[in-house]
Design an enzyme around this catalytic site. Structure first.
Site, PDB file in Angstrom:
ATOM      1  N   SER A   4      40.345  37.600  24.877  1.00 37.67           N
ATOM      2  CA  SER A   4      41.594  38.019  25.501  1.00 37.67           C
ATOM      3  C   SER A   4      41.838  37.232  26.792  1.00 37.67           C
ATOM      4  O   SER A   4      41.920  36.015  26.764  1.00 37.67           O
ATOM      5  CB  SER A   4      41.555  39.529  25.752  1.00 37.67           C
ATOM      6  N   ASP A  54      47.874  42.093  15.972  1.00 39.99           N
ATOM      7  CA  ASP A  54      47.582  42.243  17.404  1.00 39.99           C
ATOM      8  C   ASP A  54      48.846  42.706  18.128  1.00 39.99           C
ATOM      9  O   ASP A  54      49.871  42.025  18.115  1.00 39.99           O
ATOM     10  CB  ASP A  54      47.107  40.902  17.977  1.00 39.99           C
ATOM     11  N   HIS A  56      44.249  44.228  18.599  1.00 39.44           N
ATOM     12  CA  HIS A  56      43.715  43.463  19.728  1.00 39.44           C
ATOM     13  C   HIS A  56      42.291  43.862  20.084  1.00 39.44           C
ATOM     14  O   HIS A  56      41.516  43.025  20.539  1.00 39.44           O
ATOM     15  CB  HIS A  56      44.618  43.662  20.948  1.00 39.44           C
TER      16      HIS A  56
END
Length: 491
Positions: free
Chosen positions: A167, A232, A261
């Site tokens: 991320s 996501d 995610h």
């Protein structure tokens, strides 16, 4: 949001980096761990209940905690999870948002155990026990400090490090990989840039766009593995897809259908893909790089021996450091002298050289399974091999497939700073053919005699520090772009 919250977000202060920091960084408060130091200076890790450590004290004892200073005068907390004394690799893990080292500690132990790798992780400035505030500049400095600790303090070989970014951590990982060569880089749910996360329809990278990984990924030479969930909800799947397409050196990505995610790790394909990358793909590329480096040394020795046998280098002062010695790996970058040596052999020597080149071409095509175009340019096999690995190819002096100009017009010319005799080149090709080395490079070698037909003479290696000339001027061979059309001219 209330008006007060909007004002704090956009007006205090009204600069992109500050706005991005407020949106991108949410450090846990309070931290889920602490680091203490005894009288001898030894640092120890203590986890709180909120860390929810899932293993026993035996696994906890595998974790070594330390604090490290950064170039921006912050001190970051680091965690070295030593799963084994002989790890395949060590992961340099940059974690995602809203977690710290304490919360991630169980995951690091489990991941390292499954992959038979150690894990080195750190908290960004302002996270956990790290000092300072979380900003983009601080994050880059934090990742650099973690790298220097691994390479310096822990004495870990850079080619045994896998940079892993999840991320927001993918931003630090991409930036770090533009400055350092490593075994590989894993991008887990990565983002293209900050503006593109907030405004998905933006097609350009604006000057104030934070976290511009889309602009940096093209400078990453290490092999890249991208992981992304197709559903996501935080960072759209298109971000991972675009980074995969723009990265110059990749392996097959992992697109997990239906994953969001924060749940990629829960799918079995996650570990399966990581194991293949760590256990199969990276070792294969490393072996190919070592083999190519050994072949480069063989070619250098063959060129030197053949040139000595034909009197082309006998007097170093007559040839110069930029001469044939350069092709044998002995070029001095500070020496600008140019010298030439002509081919003085008789017709019998010429015929022997041409026969050796032809035999070498056939032997390589048969041994390597490569094909030859109608221009005579040898092409590598189409199946995935280490020839696609920019890291390996650059390390072994074979970063680009050098192709001749197929047009009838003027050619871009690659000219060494000396002449290369036909006998020397042919002898090198013969030696490699006898040792069954694959020769993936082809360069256009024009015959000295005007009446002779130009032929494609494949060469295995040319030292990266050889100075060459192309249409763009003089530069070293290491700067020649992959796929650039060049030709080696000798007389």
């Amino acid at each position: 949001m209330t008006c007060a919250e909007l004002c704090r977000l956009f007006c205090c202060p009204p600069c992109p980096s500050s706005i991005a920091a407020k949106l991108a960084y949410i450090p846990p408060d309070p931290p889920t761990y602490s680091i203490t130091q005894d009288a001898d200076g030894k640092e120890s890790l203590h986890l709180t209940e909120r860390a929810q450590f899932l293993f026993s004290h035996r696994e906890l004892a595998l974790i070594e905690a330390m604090t490290v200073p950064t170039r921006r005068r912050n001190t970051i907390a680091c965690m070295h999870v030593k799963i084994t004394t002989e790890p395949r690799f060590t992961l340099l893990y940059s974690h995602g948002n809203a977690v710290d080292l304490g919360e991630m500690s169980s995951f690091y132990v489990g991941l390292g155990t499954k992959l038979h790798c150690n894990v080195f992780a750190y908290d960004y400035s302002g996270y956990g026990c790290s000092t300072g505030s979380p900003t983009e500049s601080n994050m880059y400095a934090d990742a650099e400090a973690a790298w220097q600790t691994m390479v310096g303090r822990l004495d870990i070989d850079p080619m045994k490090i896998i940079i892993y970014g999840q991320s927001i951590g993918s931003v630090a990982s991409v930036d770090l990989a533009t400055r350092h060569q490593c075994a590989g880089i894993i991008l887990h749910s990565p983002l293209l840039s900050g503006i593109r996360v907030m405004f998905p329809n933006v097609q350009r990278t604006l000057f104030f766009d934070p976290f511009p990984s889309i602009s940096k990924i093209t400078r990453v030479q290490s092999v890249v593995l991208v992981l992304h969930g197709t559903e996501d909800e935080v960072i759209q799947f298109s971000h991972g897809l675009c980074l995969y397409e723009r990265a110059p050196n990749t392996v097959d990505p992992l697109w997990i259908d239906g994953a969001g995610h924060n749940d990629i790790e829960q799918y079995s394909s996650y570990l399966i893909r990581l194991k293949k990358f760590v256990q199969d793909e990276l070792p294969a590329r490393a072996a190919a790089a070592a083999k190519a480096a050994a072949a480069a040394r063989d070619v250098a020795a063959a060129l030197a021996a053949a040139s000595d046998a034909n009197g082309t280098i006998g007097n170093r002062s007559a040839v110069g450091d930029d001469g044939v010695m350069a092709l044998a790996g002995g070029m001095d970058d500070d020496d600008d002298a140019e010298a030439g040596s002509s081919f003085d052999g008789d017709s019998a020597q010429r015929e022997t050289a041409e026969a050796a080149c032809a035999a070498s071409d056939k032997g390589r095509a048969k041994a390597s399974g490569s094909t030859t175009t109608d221009l005579g340019v040898e092409q590598p096999p189409k199946e995935p091999t280490a020839a696609n690995d920019s890291e390996s190819l650059q390390a072994s002096s074979t970063d680009a497939l050098l192709k001749p100009d197929s047009e009838g017009g003027a050619e871009q010319t690659l000219t060494t700073t000396t002449t290369v005799t036909e006998t020397a080149v042919a002898s090198a090709a013969t030696v490699l053919s006898a040792s069954e080395q694959s020769l993936p490079l082809s360069v256009d070698c024009a015959d000295r005699a005007p009446s002779a037909t130009p032929e494609q003479l494949p060469l295995q290696e040319i030292p990266l520090d050889v100075t060459v000339r192309t249409g763009g001027g003089e530069k070293s061979l290491s700067e020649v772009a992959a796929g650039e059309r060049v030709s080696l001219v000798y007389v």
